[in-house]
Motif scaffolding. Structure first.
Motif, PDB file in Angstrom:
ATOM      1  N   LEU A  14      38.456  24.835  34.076  1.00  0.00           N
ATOM      2  CA  LEU A  14      39.122  24.820  35.411  1.00  0.00           C
ATOM      3  C   LEU A  14      40.544  25.171  35.314  1.00  0.00           C
ATOM      4  CD1 LEU A  14      38.403  22.733  37.709  1.00  0.00           C
ATOM      5  CD2 LEU A  14      39.854  21.263  36.820  1.00  0.00           C
ATOM      6  N   TYR A  15      40.378  26.021  37.181  1.00  0.00           N
ATOM      7  CA  TYR A  15      41.865  26.396  37.838  1.00  0.00           C
ATOM      8  C   TYR A  15      41.971  25.545  38.761  1.00  0.00           C
ATOM      9  CZ  TYR A  15      40.900  30.490  34.824  1.00  0.00           C
ATOM     10  OH  TYR A  15      40.980  31.350  33.898  1.00  0.00           O
ATOM     11  N   GLU A  42      38.982  23.311  29.782  1.00  0.00           N
ATOM     12  CA  GLU A  42      40.097  23.726  29.762  1.00  0.00           C
ATOM     13  C   GLU A  42      40.895  24.209  31.227  1.00  0.00           C
ATOM     14  OE1 GLU A  42      40.542  28.626  28.417  1.00  0.00           O
ATOM     15  OE2 GLU A  42      38.992  27.473  27.491  1.00  0.00           O
ATOM     16  N   ASP A  43      42.068  23.319  31.200  1.00  0.00           N
ATOM     17  CA  ASP A  43      42.470  22.932  32.132  1.00  0.00           C
ATOM     18  C   ASP A  43      43.979  24.081  32.751  1.00  0.00           C
ATOM     19  OD1 ASP A  43      43.612  21.493  34.873  1.00  0.00           O
ATOM     20  OD2 ASP A  43      44.550  19.851  33.918  1.00  0.00           O
ATOM     21  N   GLU A  50      52.182  32.884  44.713  1.00  0.00           N
ATOM     22  CA  GLU A  50      51.970  34.473  43.799  1.00  0.00           C
ATOM     23  C   GLU A  50      50.356  33.600  42.927  1.00  0.00           C
ATOM     24  OE1 GLU A  50      53.718  37.483  41.565  1.00  0.00           O
ATOM     25  OE2 GLU A  50      55.137  36.112  41.384  1.00  0.00           O
ATOM     26  N   GLU A  51      50.937  32.513  41.955  1.00  0.00           N
ATOM     27  CA  GLU A  51      49.434  32.484  41.094  1.00  0.00           C
ATOM     28  C   GLU A  51      48.086  32.244  41.577  1.00  0.00           C
ATOM     29  OE1 GLU A  51      50.354  29.428  38.120  1.00  0.00           O
ATOM     30  OE2 GLU A  51      51.742  30.968  37.060  1.00  0.00           O
ATOM     31  N   ILE A  52      48.404  31.651  42.654  1.00  0.00           N
ATOM     32  CA  ILE A  52      47.328  31.439  43.300  1.00  0.00           C
ATOM     33  C   ILE A  52      46.316  32.141  44.068  1.00  0.00           C
ATOM     34  CG2 ILE A  52      46.630  29.443  45.203  1.00  0.00           C
ATOM     35  CD1 ILE A  52      48.257  27.368  44.784  1.00  0.00           C
ATOM     36  N   ASP A  53      47.879  33.347  44.834  1.00  0.00           N
ATOM     37  CA  ASP A  53      46.703  34.403  45.432  1.00  0.00           C
ATOM     38  C   ASP A  53      46.580  35.085  44.588  1.00  0.00           C
ATOM     39  OD1 ASP A  53      47.602  33.065  47.772  1.00  0.00           O
ATOM     40  OD2 ASP A  53      49.305  34.349  48.044  1.00  0.00           O
ATOM     41  N   VAL A  54      47.258  35.385  43.378  1.00  0.00           N
ATOM     42  CA  VAL A  54      46.466  36.165  42.394  1.00  0.00           C
ATOM     43  C   VAL A  54      44.887  35.996  41.747  1.00  0.00           C
ATOM     44  CG1 VAL A  54      46.636  37.364  40.152  1.00  0.00           C
ATOM     45  CG2 VAL A  54      48.186  37.331  41.920  1.00  0.00           C
ATOM     46  N   PHE A  55      45.032  34.334  41.677  1.00  0.00           N
ATOM     47  CA  PHE A  55      43.562  33.885  41.620  1.00  0.00           C
ATOM     48  C   PHE A  55      42.674  34.426  42.300  1.00  0.00           C
ATOM     49  CE2 PHE A  55      40.659  30.411  41.505  1.00  0.00           C
ATOM     50  CZ  PHE A  55      40.373  30.667  39.769  1.00  0.00           C
ATOM     51  N   LYS A  56      42.664  34.182  43.650  1.00  0.00           N
ATOM     52  CA  LYS A  56      42.040  34.035  44.634  1.00  0.00           C
ATOM     53  C   LYS A  56      41.071  35.202  44.693  1.00  0.00           C
ATOM     54  CE  LYS A  56      43.768  30.154  47.816  1.00  0.00           C
ATOM     55  NZ  LYS A  56      43.830  29.761  48.686  1.00  0.00           N
ATOM     56  N   THR A  63      39.812  28.936  48.523  1.00  0.00           N
ATOM     57  CA  THR A  63      40.047  27.317  47.846  1.00  0.00           C
ATOM     58  C   THR A  63      39.658  27.457  46.505  1.00  0.00           C
ATOM     59  OG1 THR A  63      37.403  26.995  48.408  1.00  0.00           O
ATOM     60  CG2 THR A  63      38.925  26.769  50.009  1.00  0.00           C
ATOM     61  N   THR A  64      40.561  26.562  45.693  1.00  0.00           N
ATOM     62  CA  THR A  64      40.867  26.231  44.260  1.00  0.00           C
ATOM     63  C   THR A  64      40.518  24.574  44.816  1.00  0.00           C
ATOM     64  OG1 THR A  64      42.845  25.967  45.024  1.00  0.00           O
ATOM     65  CG2 THR A  64      42.341  27.778  43.841  1.00  0.00           C
ATOM     66  N   PRO A  65      39.877  23.642  44.174  1.00  0.00           N
ATOM     67  CA  PRO A  65      39.683  24.303  42.543  1.00  0.00           C
ATOM     68  C   PRO A  65      38.540  25.142  42.153  1.00  0.00           C
ATOM     69  CG  PRO A  65      38.974  21.970  42.567  1.00  0.00           C
ATOM     70  CD  PRO A  65      39.511  22.559  44.198  1.00  0.00           C
ATOM     71  N   GLN A  66      38.065  25.814  41.696  1.00  0.00           N
ATOM     72  CA  GLN A  66      37.681  26.638  40.833  1.00  0.00           C
ATOM     73  C   GLN A  66      36.719  26.356  39.657  1.00  0.00           C
ATOM     74  OE1 GLN A  66      35.324  28.761  42.691  1.00  0.00           O
ATOM     75  NE2 GLN A  66      36.439  27.935  44.691  1.00  0.00           N
ATOM     76  N   ALA A  67      35.753  26.112  39.241  1.00  0.00           N
ATOM     77  CA  ALA A  67      35.071  25.095  37.471  1.00  0.00           C
ATOM     78  C   ALA A  67      34.459  26.190  37.309  1.00  0.00           C
ATOM     79  CB  ALA A  67      34.659  23.912  37.713  1.00  0.00           C
ATOM     80  N   PHE A  68      33.780  26.799  35.840  1.00  0.00           N
ATOM     81  CA  PHE A  68      33.649  27.835  35.370  1.00  0.00           C
ATOM     82  C   PHE A  68      32.691  27.101  33.881  1.00  0.00           C
ATOM     83  CE2 PHE A  68      36.444  30.152  36.913  1.00  0.00           C
ATOM     84  CZ  PHE A  68      35.763  31.683  37.811  1.00  0.00           C
ATOM     85  N   ILE A  69      30.943  27.234  34.506  1.00  0.00           N
ATOM     86  CA  ILE A  69      30.637  27.093  32.764  1.00  0.00           C
ATOM     87  C   ILE A  69      30.336  27.933  32.441  1.00  0.00           C
ATOM     88  CG2 ILE A  69      28.188  24.964  32.064  1.00  0.00           C
ATOM     89  CD1 ILE A  69      30.085  23.052  34.360  1.00  0.00           C
ATOM     90  N   ASP A  70      29.998  27.969  30.856  1.00  0.00           N
ATOM     91  CA  ASP A  70      29.085  28.945  30.073  1.00  0.00           C
ATOM     92  C   ASP A  70      29.564  30.387  30.809  1.00  0.00           C
ATOM     93  OD1 ASP A  70      28.057  27.205  28.675  1.00  0.00           O
ATOM     94  OD2 ASP A  70      26.303  27.112  29.710  1.00  0.00           O
ATOM     95  N   GLY A  71      30.893  30.773  31.361  1.00  0.00           N
ATOM     96  CA  GLY A  71      30.943  32.058  32.201  1.00  0.00           C
ATOM     97  C   GLY A  71      31.442  32.217  33.477  1.00  0.00           C
ATOM     98  N   GLN A  72      29.862  30.899  33.863  1.00  0.00           N
ATOM     99  CA  GLN A  72      29.495  31.386  34.719  1.00  0.00           C
ATOM    100  C   GLN A  72      30.024  30.803  35.995  1.00  0.00           C
ATOM    101  OE1 GLN A  72      25.338  30.170  35.753  1.00  0.00           O
ATOM    102  NE2 GLN A  72      25.937  30.620  37.409  1.00  0.00           N
ATOM    103  N   ARG A  73      30.687  30.832  36.956  1.00  0.00           N
ATOM    104  CA  ARG A  73      31.862  29.958  38.140  1.00  0.00           C
ATOM    105  C   ARG A  73      30.481  29.254  38.996  1.00  0.00           C
ATOM    106  NH1 ARG A  73      33.259  30.133  43.015  1.00  0.00           N
ATOM    107  NH2 ARG A  73      32.111  32.441  44.325  1.00  0.00           N
TER     108      ARG A  73
END
Length: 250
Positions: A14-15, A42-43, A50-56, A63-73
């Motif tokens: 989770l991001y 895994e938080d 800057e971190e937020i913009d780079v992640f997006k 938008t955030t948050p973004q969750a990934f399960i088994d490598g899939q967003r």
């Protein structure tokens, strides 16, 4: 024989945004949902703009948050709910929940007040207090944003259409009459006011819903609500009428 090892929890990544100025509530809800679904989280905290913009940019999301399960967003909080087969609230969907909440709480308030004042929760005066408390609470909800209420009110109220200022007067009249009914004073004023606004409201709702067959939102809990105009709105106005007549007849 060795004891069986407990099965490890599946892990979700989770991001979410956590800065000095803002902790994203949807990120916290997403984290809680994942844990309740049996996932170890895994938080990853995004702590700067800057971190937020780079992640997006890296993940092509807005938008955030973004969750990934088994490598899939999977996505954000609503996407997680859909992923787990849970209902997602439609902010535009019509609902009676606000009105039900008001009437449920004011009914309990009336029973409590009756118990204190008379020793009996279901004394006859409890009904008067229930309607009066309801008028006051509904009036407060309208007074949060009188202009928005008055604008929505114009959509169906017959008097407001002829005299738009009535939409601004209505919440104050509703609260004033309710307070006087609770206090049990100036019945000669509170009862006619309740009779008038309830009567006009009942006729207006009946015409809009049952004669004109219009699909409208009710302004009874404020102008920003998604409460449908219908039977409950009619009953709300009729309660004021019946109570006013009863008070005048006493």
């Amino acid at each position: 024989m060795t004891a069986a090892q407990p099965k490890a929890k599946p892990t979700a990544v989770l991001y979410r945004m956590v800065t000095d100025q803002h902790v994203c509530p949807w990120g916290l809800r997403a984290k809680d949902l994942l844990r309740r679904q049996g996932y170890a989280v895994e938080d990853h905290l995004l702590t700067t703009r800057e971190e937020i913009d780079v992640f997006k940019a890296a993940h092509g999301v807005k938008t955030t948050p973004q969750a990934f399960i088994d490598g899939q967003r999977i996505g954000g909080y609503d996407d997680l709910r859909r992923h787990f087969g849970k209902p997602v609230r439609d902010p535009k969907a019509k609902t009676y929940t606000p009105v039900i909440a008001v009437f449920a709480v004011t009914a309990l308030m009336a029973l409590a007040a009756s118990r204190v004042a008379t020793g009996q929760a279901f004394a006859p005066q409890a009904l008067q207090w229930f309607i009066a408390f309801s008028m006051c609470v509904l009036g407060i909800l309208k007074l949060r944003d009188v202009e928005t209420f008055a604008t929505m009110f114009l959509g169906y109220d017959l008097l407001a259409r002829r005299w738009p200022a009535y939409g601004w007067v209505y919440p104050f009249a509703e609260v004033g009459a309710g307070v006087l009914m609770i206090a049990g004073v100036l019945t000669w004023l509170s009862a006619p006011v309740a009779l008038f606004i309830g009567g006009v409201g009942a006729v207006s709702v009946f015409k809009a819903v049952y004669i004109d067959k219009r699909d409208l939102k009710c302004a009874c809990v404020g102008g920003d609500s998604n409460v449908p105009l219908g039977f409950i709105s009619l009953v709300e106005n009729l309660m004021m009428v019946v109570m006013a007549i009863w008070m005048l007849a006493m």
